[in-house]
Design a protein around this motif. Structure first.
Motif, mmCIF file in Angstrom:
data_model
loop_
_atom_site.group_PDB
_atom_site.id
_atom_site.type_symbol
_atom_site.label_atom_id
_atom_site.label_comp_id
_atom_site.label_asym_id
_atom_site.label_seq_id
_atom_site.Cartn_x
_atom_site.Cartn_y
_atom_site.Cartn_z
ATOM 1 N N ILE A 186 24.887 -0.519 43.910
ATOM 2 C CA ILE A 186 23.566 -0.147 43.396
ATOM 3 C C ILE A 186 23.557 1.325 42.977
ATOM 4 O O ILE A 186 23.022 1.681 41.915
ATOM 5 N N VAL A 187 24.164 2.196 43.791
ATOM 6 C CA VAL A 187 24.257 3.617 43.426
ATOM 7 C C VAL A 187 25.031 3.770 42.120
ATOM 8 O O VAL A 187 24.642 4.535 41.220
ATOM 9 N N PHE A 188 26.147 3.039 41.997
ATOM 10 C CA PHE A 188 26.943 3.102 40.768
ATOM 11 C C PHE A 188 26.133 2.621 39.568
ATOM 12 O O PHE A 188 26.156 3.245 38.499
ATOM 13 N N GLU A 189 25.418 1.505 39.729
ATOM 14 C CA GLU A 189 24.652 0.945 38.617
ATOM 15 C C GLU A 189 23.556 1.901 38.151
ATOM 16 O O GLU A 189 23.376 2.108 36.947
ATOM 17 N N VAL A 190 22.832 2.491 39.078
ATOM 18 C CA VAL A 190 21.749 3.410 38.712
ATOM 19 C C VAL A 190 22.304 4.614 37.959
ATOM 20 O O VAL A 190 21.798 5.015 36.897
ATOM 21 N N GLY A 191 23.393 5.185 38.484
ATOM 22 C CA GLY A 191 23.986 6.349 37.826
ATOM 23 C C GLY A 191 24.543 6.022 36.450
ATOM 24 O O GLY A 191 24.350 6.783 35.489
ATOM 25 N N MET A 192 25.221 4.890 36.321
ATOM 26 C CA MET A 192 25.821 4.529 35.040
ATOM 27 C C MET A 192 24.767 4.115 34.011
ATOM 28 O O MET A 192 24.953 4.338 32.811
ATOM 29 N N ILE A 193 23.694 3.511 34.460
ATOM 30 C CA ILE A 193 22.612 3.165 33.524
ATOM 31 C C ILE A 193 21.997 4.444 32.948
ATOM 32 O O ILE A 193 21.774 4.552 31.726
ATOM 33 N N LEU A 194 21.735 5.421 33.808
ATOM 34 C CA LEU A 194 21.192 6.692 33.318
ATOM 35 C C LEU A 194 22.185 7.382 32.390
ATOM 36 O O LEU A 194 21.803 7.936 31.346
ATOM 37 N N GLY A 195 23.472 7.333 32.753
ATOM 38 C CA GLY A 195 24.489 7.930 31.899
ATOM 39 C C GLY A 195 24.612 7.224 30.556
ATOM 40 O O GLY A 195 24.797 7.869 29.518
ATOM 41 N N SER A 196 24.503 5.899 30.573
ATOM 42 C CA SER A 196 24.573 5.137 29.327
ATOM 43 C C SER A 196 23.406 5.464 28.408
ATOM 44 O O SER A 196 23.578 5.602 27.191
ATOM 45 N N LEU A 197 22.216 5.600 28.993
ATOM 46 C CA LEU A 197 21.051 5.978 28.185
ATOM 47 C C LEU A 197 21.236 7.358 27.573
ATOM 48 O O LEU A 197 20.868 7.591 26.407
ATOM 49 N N LEU A 198 21.832 8.277 28.348
ATOM 50 C CA LEU A 198 22.095 9.625 27.830
ATOM 51 C C LEU A 198 23.097 9.572 26.682
ATOM 52 O O LEU A 198 22.908 10.223 25.639
ATOM 53 N N LEU A 199 24.165 8.784 26.834
ATOM 54 C CA LEU A 199 25.166 8.667 25.778
ATOM 55 C C LEU A 199 24.580 8.029 24.519
ATOM 56 O O LEU A 199 24.903 8.433 23.395
ATOM 57 N N ILE A 200 23.740 7.025 24.697
ATOM 58 C CA ILE A 200 23.106 6.381 23.538
ATOM 59 C C ILE A 200 22.225 7.381 22.796
ATOM 60 O O ILE A 200 22.217 7.434 21.553
ATOM 61 N N ALA A 201 21.484 8.199 23.556
ATOM 62 C CA ALA A 201 20.639 9.222 22.922
ATOM 63 C C ALA A 201 21.499 10.243 22.170
ATOM 64 O O ALA A 201 21.150 10.667 21.053
ATOM 65 N N ILE A 202 22.649 10.625 22.752
ATOM 66 C CA ILE A 202 23.554 11.562 22.077
ATOM 67 C C ILE A 202 24.116 10.934 20.816
ATOM 68 O O ILE A 202 24.232 11.598 19.769
ATOM 69 N N ASP A 203 24.489 9.657 20.885
ATOM 70 C CA ASP A 203 25.012 8.960 19.704
ATOM 71 C C ASP A 203 23.991 8.957 18.564
ATOM 72 O O ASP A 203 24.331 9.239 17.410
ATOM 73 N N ILE A 204 22.757 8.622 18.904
ATOM 74 C CA ILE A 204 21.713 8.558 17.880
ATOM 75 C C ILE A 204 21.460 9.951 17.287
ATOM 76 O O ILE A 204 21.335 10.122 16.070
ATOM 77 N N GLY A 205 21.393 10.973 18.166
ATOM 78 C CA GLY A 205 21.175 12.333 17.681
ATOM 79 C C GLY A 205 22.313 12.841 16.808
ATOM 80 O O GLY A 205 22.081 13.474 15.774
ATOM 81 N N ALA A 206 23.551 12.523 17.204
ATOM 82 C CA ALA A 206 24.707 12.962 16.410
ATOM 83 C C ALA A 206 24.753 12.252 15.065
ATOM 84 O O ALA A 206 25.078 12.856 14.035
ATOM 85 N N LEU A 207 24.414 10.979 15.067
ATOM 86 C CA LEU A 207 24.411 10.225 13.812
ATOM 87 C C LEU A 207 23.319 10.719 12.874
ATOM 88 O O LEU A 207 23.535 10.839 11.654
ATOM 89 N N ALA A 208 22.155 11.027 13.453
ATOM 90 C CA ALA A 208 21.050 11.499 12.620
ATOM 91 C C ALA A 208 21.312 12.904 12.071
ATOM 92 O O ALA A 208 20.896 13.226 10.958
ATOM 93 N N GLY A 209 22.011 13.744 12.855
ATOM 94 C CA GLY A 209 22.241 15.121 12.421
ATOM 95 C C GLY A 209 23.573 15.342 11.740
ATOM 96 O O GLY A 209 23.936 16.496 11.470
ATOM 97 N N ARG A 210 24.307 14.269 11.448
ATOM 98 C CA ARG A 210 25.631 14.419 10.842
ATOM 99 C C ARG A 210 25.551 15.097 9.480
ATOM 100 O O ARG A 210 26.272 16.065 9.209
ATOM 101 N N LEU A 211 24.687 14.607 8.614
ATOM 102 C CA LEU A 211 24.566 15.191 7.282
ATOM 103 C C LEU A 211 24.052 16.616 7.334
ATOM 104 O O LEU A 211 24.495 17.481 6.566
ATOM 105 N N GLN A 212 23.137 16.885 8.258
ATOM 106 C CA GLN A 212 22.591 18.230 8.377
ATOM 107 C C GLN A 212 23.659 19.214 8.834
ATOM 108 O O GLN A 212 23.698 20.371 8.392
#
Length: 265
Positions: free
Chosen positions: A80-106
């Motif tokens: 459960i500790v692993f799942e909670v930490g990895m879910i939060l980490g996955s959400l952070l990585l997804i947000a970074i992916d979206i931000g990097a993709l959106a700011g690539r051209l800029q």
């Protein structure tokens, strides 16, 4: 508590171990970069990112250790500790992916504007000039935006074409310093194309590669979360235990007392 499927447990441990290995390699690379840039001026602008990478790598290693322990010992709290930490980490990585993709051209446009502000190259600082001379030799180009015209009269020798040059070349203008290298009435050939398109192309390739790696890491994290959820579900299942019911009307078994058997013998 139910027993986890062996194949599922092995797959989970394999994915989590791979995440731990990647985190360890990233931590080693960060340590190396920190040591290499320790005495450079650029370290001030990169120190926040370096410390953030330290934290992400260490937390990931701790979570991976807890996750493997929970799977091997079948401890639900650890999973459960692993799942909670990895879910939060996955959400952070997804947000970074979206931000990097959106700011690539800029990012590409900002880099282009940054280089154009250095023009004309004849008035650039010595460090900038040395950097461009190196780029011209490696990329087989001359100048930044308008080719050799960006250098004015002082066209550096790094613009001169060599026998191994594959990019197009043109004759150097007569009113340039490099024209003085002319030998036996043969024209001095310099690179025709500017370096900025090559630099932008290289930066785009680096950004695309980084995005691909980041996306792969994100999918690996999400996979570990999914496998961990299935593992928890299997461990939460109750085992079917047959119920023994006593009945007063149960029929006697087909047996004879031991004493009777002795008497007959």
């Amino acid at each position: 508590m139910g027993k986890a499927n062996v194949c599922l447990k092995r797959s989970y441990n394999g994915v989590v171990t791979l995440i731990a290995i990647l985190s360890g390699l990233m931590l080693a690379a960060t340590l190396f970069s920190h040591g290499y840039l320790h005495n450079h001026d650029e370290i001030e602008t990169m120190i926040l990112g370096i410390y953030s990478t330290y934290g992400i790598c260490v937390i990931t290693l701790i979570l991976a250790t807890v996750g493997v322990y929970g799977a091997c010992k079948e401890k639900k709290w650890a999973l459960i500790v692993f799942e909670v930490g990895m879910i939060l980490g996955s959400l952070l990585l997804i947000a970074i992916d979206i931000g990097a993709l959106a700011g690539r051209l800029q990012q590409v446009e900002d880099l282009k504007r940054h280089y154009l502000e250095m023009l004309p190259l004849s008035n650039a600082s010595e460090s900038t000039t040395d950097t461009f001379k190196y780029l011209q030799t490696e990329l087989q180009c001359c100048g930044l935006h308008q080719g050799y015209l960006d250098w004015g009269y002082n066209i550096p020798e790094s613009c001169q074409c060599t026998e191994k040059s594959t990019n197009p070349c043109v004759a150097a203008p007569r009113n340039s310093s490099i024209f003085e290298l002319k030998v036996d009435d043969r024209p001095v050939l310099i690179y025709k194309e500017a370096c900025l398109p090559y630099v932008i192309s290289y930066v785009r390739m680096v950004l695309d590669t980084t995005m691909g790696i980041l996306l792969g890491v994100t999918l690996l994290w999400v996979l570990s979360v999914v496998l961990g959820i299935f593992l928890l579900l299997q461990m939460s299942k109750r085992e079917d235990v047959p119920v023994v019911v006593y009945s007063q009307h149960a029929k006697a078994g087909n047996y004879s007392p031991l004493a009777e058997i002795v008497e007959h013998t």
